[in-house]
Design a protein around this motif. Structure first.
Motif, PDB file in Angstrom:
ATOM      1  N   VAL A 147       0.837  -1.204   0.000  1.00  0.00           N
ATOM      2  CA  VAL A 147       0.000   0.000   0.000  1.00  0.00           C
ATOM      3  C   VAL A 147       0.871   1.252   0.000  1.00  0.00           C
ATOM      4  CG1 VAL A 147      -1.695   1.312   1.344  1.00  0.00           C
ATOM      5  CG2 VAL A 147      -1.916  -1.169   1.129  1.00  0.00           C
ATOM      6  N   LEU A 148       1.942   1.235   0.782  1.00  0.00           N
ATOM      7  CA  LEU A 148       2.837   2.397   0.827  1.00  0.00           C
ATOM      8  C   LEU A 148       3.530   2.612  -0.515  1.00  0.00           C
ATOM      9  CD1 LEU A 148       4.429   1.956   4.357  1.00  0.00           C
ATOM     10  CD2 LEU A 148       2.821   3.729   3.630  1.00  0.00           C
ATOM     11  N   VAL A 149       3.960   1.541  -1.153  1.00  0.00           N
ATOM     12  CA  VAL A 149       4.617   1.671  -2.460  1.00  0.00           C
ATOM     13  C   VAL A 149       3.623   2.177  -3.500  1.00  0.00           C
ATOM     14  CG1 VAL A 149       5.763   0.406  -4.333  1.00  0.00           C
ATOM     15  CG2 VAL A 149       6.420  -0.007  -1.965  1.00  0.00           C
ATOM     16  N   ARG A 150       2.380   1.681  -3.445  1.00  0.00           N
ATOM     17  CA  ARG A 150       1.363   2.142  -4.401  1.00  0.00           C
ATOM     18  C   ARG A 150       1.107   3.638  -4.211  1.00  0.00           C
ATOM     19  NH1 ARG A 150      -4.203   0.308  -2.977  1.00  0.00           N
ATOM     20  NH2 ARG A 150      -4.073   2.218  -1.802  1.00  0.00           N
ATOM     21  N   THR A 151       0.949   4.060  -2.969  1.00  0.00           N
ATOM     22  CA  THR A 151       0.721   5.482  -2.708  1.00  0.00           C
ATOM     23  C   THR A 151       1.920   6.306  -3.158  1.00  0.00           C
ATOM     24  OG1 THR A 151      -0.695   4.948  -0.831  1.00  0.00           O
ATOM     25  CG2 THR A 151       0.203   7.177  -0.911  1.00  0.00           C
ATOM     26  N   ALA A 152       3.113   5.841  -2.854  1.00  0.00           N
ATOM     27  CA  ALA A 152       4.323   6.553  -3.260  1.00  0.00           C
ATOM     28  C   ALA A 152       4.438   6.605  -4.783  1.00  0.00           C
ATOM     29  CB  ALA A 152       5.553   5.886  -2.649  1.00  0.00           C
ATOM     30  N   TYR A 153       4.042   5.520  -5.455  1.00  0.00           N
ATOM     31  CA  TYR A 153       4.083   5.509  -6.918  1.00  0.00           C
ATOM     32  C   TYR A 153       3.132   6.557  -7.487  1.00  0.00           C
ATOM     33  CZ  TYR A 153       3.585   4.063 -11.744  1.00  0.00           C
ATOM     34  OH  TYR A 153       3.536   4.073 -13.106  1.00  0.00           O
ATOM     35  N   LEU A 154       1.963   6.658  -6.892  1.00  0.00           N
ATOM     36  CA  LEU A 154       1.005   7.647  -7.371  1.00  0.00           C
ATOM     37  C   LEU A 154       1.492   9.071  -7.109  1.00  0.00           C
ATOM     38  CD1 LEU A 154      -2.230   5.795  -6.315  1.00  0.00           C
ATOM     39  CD2 LEU A 154      -1.467   6.213  -8.655  1.00  0.00           C
ATOM     40  N   LEU A 155       2.297   9.245  -6.074  1.00  0.00           N
ATOM     41  CA  LEU A 155       2.860  10.570  -5.778  1.00  0.00           C
ATOM     42  C   LEU A 155       4.042  10.901  -6.687  1.00  0.00           C
ATOM     43  CD1 LEU A 155       2.805  10.519  -1.875  1.00  0.00           C
ATOM     44  CD2 LEU A 155       1.361  11.898  -3.377  1.00  0.00           C
ATOM     45  N   THR A 156       4.843   9.885  -7.036  1.00  0.00           N
ATOM     46  CA  THR A 156       6.073  10.149  -7.789  1.00  0.00           C
ATOM     47  C   THR A 156       5.975   9.796  -9.266  1.00  0.00           C
ATOM     48  OG1 THR A 156       6.982   7.944  -7.360  1.00  0.00           O
ATOM     49  CG2 THR A 156       7.486   9.679  -5.740  1.00  0.00           C
ATOM     50  N   GLY A 157       5.171   8.788  -9.599  1.00  0.00           N
ATOM     51  CA  GLY A 157       5.072   8.345 -10.984  1.00  0.00           C
ATOM     52  C   GLY A 157       6.213   7.463 -11.425  1.00  0.00           C
ATOM     53  N   ASP A 158       7.049   7.030 -10.501  1.00  0.00           N
ATOM     54  CA  ASP A 158       8.198   6.198 -10.831  1.00  0.00           C
ATOM     55  C   ASP A 158       8.289   5.063  -9.817  1.00  0.00           C
ATOM     56  OD1 ASP A 158      11.293   5.669 -10.196  1.00  0.00           O
ATOM     57  OD2 ASP A 158      11.082   6.219 -12.318  1.00  0.00           O
ATOM     58  N   ARG A 159       8.316   3.824 -10.306  1.00  0.00           N
ATOM     59  CA  ARG A 159       8.307   2.666  -9.419  1.00  0.00           C
ATOM     60  C   ARG A 159       9.516   2.650  -8.493  1.00  0.00           C
ATOM     61  NH1 ARG A 159       8.859  -2.916 -12.188  1.00  0.00           N
ATOM     62  NH2 ARG A 159      11.040  -2.457 -11.916  1.00  0.00           N
ATOM     63  N   PHE A 160      10.679   2.981  -9.014  1.00  0.00           N
ATOM     64  CA  PHE A 160      11.884   2.910  -8.209  1.00  0.00           C
ATOM     65  C   PHE A 160      11.932   4.037  -7.173  1.00  0.00           C
ATOM     66  CE2 PHE A 160      12.873   0.880 -12.292  1.00  0.00           C
ATOM     67  CZ  PHE A 160      13.036  -0.415 -11.814  1.00  0.00           C
ATOM     68  N   LEU A 161      11.517   5.232  -7.580  1.00  0.00           N
ATOM     69  CA  LEU A 161      11.417   6.316  -6.602  1.00  0.00           C
ATOM     70  C   LEU A 161      10.378   5.983  -5.538  1.00  0.00           C
ATOM     71  CD1 LEU A 161      11.546   9.631  -8.683  1.00  0.00           C
ATOM     72  CD2 LEU A 161      13.152   8.861  -6.953  1.00  0.00           C
ATOM     73  N   ALA A 162       9.300   5.330  -5.935  1.00  0.00           N
ATOM     74  CA  ALA A 162       8.251   4.956  -4.988  1.00  0.00           C
ATOM     75  C   ALA A 162       8.791   4.001  -3.932  1.00  0.00           C
ATOM     76  CB  ALA A 162       7.071   4.334  -5.725  1.00  0.00           C
ATOM     77  N   GLU A 163       9.561   3.013  -4.372  1.00  0.00           N
ATOM     78  CA  GLU A 163      10.139   2.076  -3.412  1.00  0.00           C
ATOM     79  C   GLU A 163      11.116   2.786  -2.479  1.00  0.00           C
ATOM     80  OE1 GLU A 163      11.729  -1.069  -5.824  1.00  0.00           O
ATOM     81  OE2 GLU A 163       9.741  -1.949  -6.150  1.00  0.00           O
ATOM     82  N   ASP A 164      11.932   3.692  -3.035  1.00  0.00           N
ATOM     83  CA  ASP A 164      12.852   4.471  -2.205  1.00  0.00           C
ATOM     84  C   ASP A 164      12.099   5.331  -1.201  1.00  0.00           C
ATOM     85  OD1 ASP A 164      15.007   3.393  -3.536  1.00  0.00           O
ATOM     86  OD2 ASP A 164      15.419   5.183  -4.747  1.00  0.00           O
ATOM     87  N   LEU A 165      11.026   5.952  -1.668  1.00  0.00           N
ATOM     88  CA  LEU A 165      10.235   6.818  -0.805  1.00  0.00           C
ATOM     89  C   LEU A 165       9.569   6.019   0.316  1.00  0.00           C
ATOM     90  CD1 LEU A 165       9.262   9.715  -0.386  1.00  0.00           C
ATOM     91  CD2 LEU A 165       7.365   9.216  -1.925  1.00  0.00           C
ATOM     92  N   ALA A 166       9.013   4.873  -0.010  1.00  0.00           N
ATOM     93  CA  ALA A 166       8.393   4.022   1.018  1.00  0.00           C
ATOM     94  C   ALA A 166       9.442   3.555   2.017  1.00  0.00           C
ATOM     95  CB  ALA A 166       7.697   2.839   0.373  1.00  0.00           C
ATOM     96  N   GLN A 167      10.605   3.202   1.522  1.00  0.00           N
ATOM     97  CA  GLN A 167      11.677   2.761   2.408  1.00  0.00           C
ATOM     98  C   GLN A 167      12.135   3.904   3.317  1.00  0.00           C
ATOM     99  OE1 GLN A 167      15.159   1.286   0.388  1.00  0.00           O
ATOM    100  NE2 GLN A 167      15.816   0.129   2.169  1.00  0.00           N
TER     101      GLN A 167
END
Length: 184
Positions: A26-46
């Motif tokens: 859920v955190l990665v999905r939310t981060a992806y929607l905020l950033t638009g980039d899967r790798f940035l989303a994972e970094d952001l969730a982490q």
């Protein structure tokens, strides 16, 4: 006999690991929607989970742990822009290995992502939290640290922009721009 502080730390670590494992997607999905980039989303969730872990003993006693973690996630995303001014390049389609197969759901998802990419970061955050995370206006205001009136006005402006978005009016144009052809 082990110290009670050691037991509490082990319990807190185990509890955090369980929380992290359950909430990661859920955190990665939310981060992806905020950033638009899967790798940035994972970094952001982490990053968000790292910050939460540092104060987990206090955080786990919060009334709504998920709201606290979402706030940390949104603040970490905002912090990306403060640290260094890097041009943000949101992609129309996620690079998930299936993007080469043209089909209707992909075109719709690509169109939505392209339209979200056109929104300013704050409006994008409001749309993601309000409509994807299904938070109330009051909860979104708490996560973003603003008034409910600001949430309402940002949502209204964002929805107006989305209604007029060329990507949503003609989803096929997103596929054409990214070099793919629609299936006939």
């Amino acid at each position: 006999m082990p110290e009670s502080g050691t037991d509490n730390k082990a319990d807190a670590d185990t509890e955090f690991q369980a929380y992290m494992a359950a909430r990661w997607p859920v955190l990665v999905r939310t981060a992806y929607l905020l950033t638009g980039d899967r790798f940035l989303a994972e970094d952001l969730a982490q990053t968000a989970l790292t910050r939460v872990y540092a104060s987990w003993r206090r955080v786990r006693r919060a009334d709504d742990v998920d709201a606290y973690v979402r706030r940390v996630l949104v603040n970490a995303n905002s912090g990306r822009f403060r640290k260094r001014r890097v041009a943000e390049h949101l992609v129309a389609a996620p690079q998930d290995g299936r993007s080469h197969i043209p089909h209707e759901p992909l075109a719709q998802r690509s169109a939505v992502m392209a339209a979200l990419a056109e929104l300013p970061p704050r409006q994008r955050a409001v749309v993601v939290l309000r409509y994807w995370e299904d938070l109330s206006e009051r909860e979104v205001a708490a996560v973003l640290g603003c008034s409910t009136g600001t949430v309402k006005s940002q949502a209204s402006k964002a929805l107006a922009r989305l209604r007029n978005s060329a990507a949503l009016v003609d989803p096929g144009s997103v596929l054409a721009e990214s070099g793919r052809k629609d299936a006939e």
